[in-house]
Design a protein around this motif. Structure first.
Motif, PDB file in Angstrom:
ATOM      1  N   LEU A 169       6.482  -4.859   5.609  1.00  0.00           N
ATOM      2  CA  LEU A 169       5.829  -3.798   4.835  1.00  0.00           C
ATOM      3  C   LEU A 169       6.184  -2.416   5.364  1.00  0.00           C
ATOM      4  O   LEU A 169       6.418  -1.481   4.594  1.00  0.00           O
ATOM      5  N   ARG A 173       8.128   0.619   3.487  1.00  0.00           N
ATOM      6  CA  ARG A 173       7.527   1.952   3.393  1.00  0.00           C
ATOM      7  C   ARG A 173       8.464   3.013   3.971  1.00  0.00           C
ATOM      8  O   ARG A 173       8.584   4.111   3.410  1.00  0.00           O
ATOM      9  N   ASP A 281      -8.033  -0.872   3.336  1.00  0.00           N
ATOM     10  CA  ASP A 281      -6.613  -0.872   2.964  1.00  0.00           C
ATOM     11  C   ASP A 281      -5.882  -2.187   3.271  1.00  0.00           C
ATOM     12  O   ASP A 281      -5.150  -2.700   2.408  1.00  0.00           O
ATOM     13  N   ILE A 284      -6.504  -4.855   0.638  1.00  0.00           N
ATOM     14  CA  ILE A 284      -6.033  -4.630  -0.739  1.00  0.00           C
ATOM     15  C   ILE A 284      -4.518  -4.408  -0.732  1.00  0.00           C
ATOM     16  O   ILE A 284      -3.978  -3.670  -1.549  1.00  0.00           O
ATOM     17  N   HIS A 285      -3.857  -5.046   0.263  1.00  0.00           N
ATOM     18  CA  HIS A 285      -2.391  -5.067   0.359  1.00  0.00           C
ATOM     19  C   HIS A 285      -1.798  -3.663   0.496  1.00  0.00           C
ATOM     20  O   HIS A 285      -0.752  -3.372  -0.095  1.00  0.00           O
ATOM     21  N   TYR A 286      -2.477  -2.810   1.236  1.00  0.00           N
ATOM     22  CA  TYR A 286      -1.968  -1.480   1.585  1.00  0.00           C
ATOM     23  C   TYR A 286      -1.578  -0.688   0.334  1.00  0.00           C
ATOM     24  O   TYR A 286      -0.507  -0.075   0.270  1.00  0.00           O
ATOM     25  N   SER A 287      -2.482  -0.715  -0.642  1.00  0.00           N
ATOM     26  CA  SER A 287      -2.203  -0.055  -1.920  1.00  0.00           C
ATOM     27  C   SER A 287      -2.810   1.343  -2.034  1.00  0.00           C
ATOM     28  O   SER A 287      -2.676   1.985  -3.078  1.00  0.00           O
ATOM     29  N   VAL A 288      -3.489   1.824  -0.992  1.00  0.00           N
ATOM     30  CA  VAL A 288      -4.067   3.170  -1.034  1.00  0.00           C
ATOM     31  C   VAL A 288      -2.927   4.194  -1.036  1.00  0.00           C
ATOM     32  O   VAL A 288      -2.063   4.158  -0.161  1.00  0.00           O
ATOM     33  N   PRO A 289      -2.891   5.116  -1.980  1.00  0.00           N
ATOM     34  CA  PRO A 289      -1.795   6.099  -2.036  1.00  0.00           C
ATOM     35  C   PRO A 289      -1.823   7.043  -0.840  1.00  0.00           C
ATOM     36  O   PRO A 289      -2.887   7.360  -0.304  1.00  0.00           O
ATOM     37  N   TRP A 290      -0.632   7.509  -0.445  1.00  0.00           N
ATOM     38  CA  TRP A 290      -0.538   8.357   0.739  1.00  0.00           C
ATOM     39  C   TRP A 290      -1.273   9.678   0.550  1.00  0.00           C
ATOM     40  O   TRP A 290      -1.767  10.262   1.533  1.00  0.00           O
TER      41      TRP A 290
END
Length: 361
Positions: A169, A173, A281, A284-290
């Motif tokens: 991941l 990224r 985060d 929820i599969h690290y889906s929070v926007p930067w």
């Protein structure tokens, strides 16, 4: 073609304007944080009255932690945010990230220690406070504020424990952000690190602060009710003589309770969004926007700028020292502050027996 070129120029102008406004806003935050915390530290160094109170050592150590956040952490975060690139290499990315976690956690732990110190000072008898808050114990608490964050910052981050299980991941990224940590300083954490770090750095201190300030609030309100009862029960002559003092004490207690609410409200408002997101985060599969991450992180940084105002500027003794410093040592302000302090101390309630209610006024 001409219309497309004009549209591109407009977009470039808007982008440049947004960057300028953002840079100005972040610079104001950094400068105000440096100024406020530096003023607190200088005040303690110059005023011997401030050095006599144990609580103030927590406040000045907090100011030092927040000053380092403003000097060491915020500028690099601001440069990366405004330019969109990380220019300082992979190793310094890890060092910067470790310092970020270390210093912000140290700041939060100092807030917890201040809450505990005030709890012992206000809710316990004077002898109990002196027994609990000995110089050795104060030094141990201050040392803990600086050492404990090391175990959730430099140690796991430099050993890459926070990346175990999410290496792919992180590579994805980094690829979307520019290729490597040389150009994009990506910090992601696995579930165990997120839970442990958030618990140590926020949730445990938050629970202790809530318990301490709840007990202080109850004590302050009990004093208000006692004063009201004494006023009603007193004779007409004695109540006339003691009314100004009783009313003054009631105002102090009520203001102390309101100040506690402001302190807890600002702390939760600044840090709760970040640490809630930090725990959610990974699930929820690290889906929070930067963009959301950046907003919450800078909201936490702002807490380092608010702390001098919440813990020092609301303190009458510190305000006296600030006036002396800002007015180039004019003794007129020192004399006024000394008189005010002495007058307030003579009329204080039981909450200031241990010399701590000054920090709540």
């Amino acid at each position: 073609s001409g219309q497309q070129q004009q549209q591109e120029e407009e977009e470039e102008f808007l982008s440049s304007l947004e960057t300028t406004v953002l840079s100005f806003f972040l610079s104001v935050i950094i400068v105000m944080t440096v100024f406020g915390n530096l003023l607190v530290m200088v005040a303690l160094c110059k005023d011997r009255h401030l050095r006599r109170k144990k609580t103030n050592y927590f406040i000045v150590s907090l100011a030092f932690a927040d000053l380092l956040v403003a000097v060491v952490v915020m500028p690099f975060a601001a440069i990366e945010l405004t330019t969109g690139h990380w220019r300082y290499g992979e190793i310094f990315c890890l060092v910067r990230t470790s310092l970020d976690v270390q210093l912000t956690t140290a700041s939060i732990l100092h807030l917890c220690c201040i809450a505990l110190d005030r709890y012992y000072a206000i809710c316990c008898q004077p002898l109990v406070y002196r027994h609990k808050m000995t110089p050795v114990r104060v030094a141990a608490m201050l040392s803990g504020c600086w050492l404990i964050p090391t175990f959730i910052s430099f140690l796991p981050i430099m050993q890459s424990w926070n990346t175990i299980g999410i290496e792919d991941l992180i590579k994805n990224r980094q690829a979307s952000g520019g290729g490597s940590n040389d150009t994009s300083c990506v910090f992601m954490v696995n579930t165990p690190y997120a839970l442990i770090c958030s618990t140590v750095a926020f949730y445990v201190p938050l629970a202790l602060m809530v318990l301490a300030y709840q007990r202080i609030y109850v004590t302050a309100m009990a004093h208000v009710r006692q004063i009201e009862t004494l006023q009603r029960a007193g004779s007409a002559s004695s109540s006339t003589e003691q009314a100004p003092m009783a009313n003054s004490r009631m105002r102090i207690e009520t203001k102390a309770a309101k100040t506690l609410a402001v302190i807890m409200g600002c702390f939760c408002l600044c840090w709760a969004p970040f640490f809630i997101t930090n725990v959610v985060d990974p699930f929820i599969h690290y889906s929070v926007p930067w963009q959301l991450w950046t907003t919450w992180l800078w909201l936490g940084y702002i807490n380092s700028g608010l702390n001098p105002f919440l813990y020092a500027f609301l303190n009458r003794a510190f305000r006296r020292a600030f006036l002396v410093i800002l007015c180039c040592g004019n003794e007129r302000y020192a004399r006024q502050g000394s008189y005010t302090y002495g007058h307030a101390h003579r009329g204080c309630s039981a909450t200031s027996v241990n010399g701590t209610s000054m920090g709540l006024r």
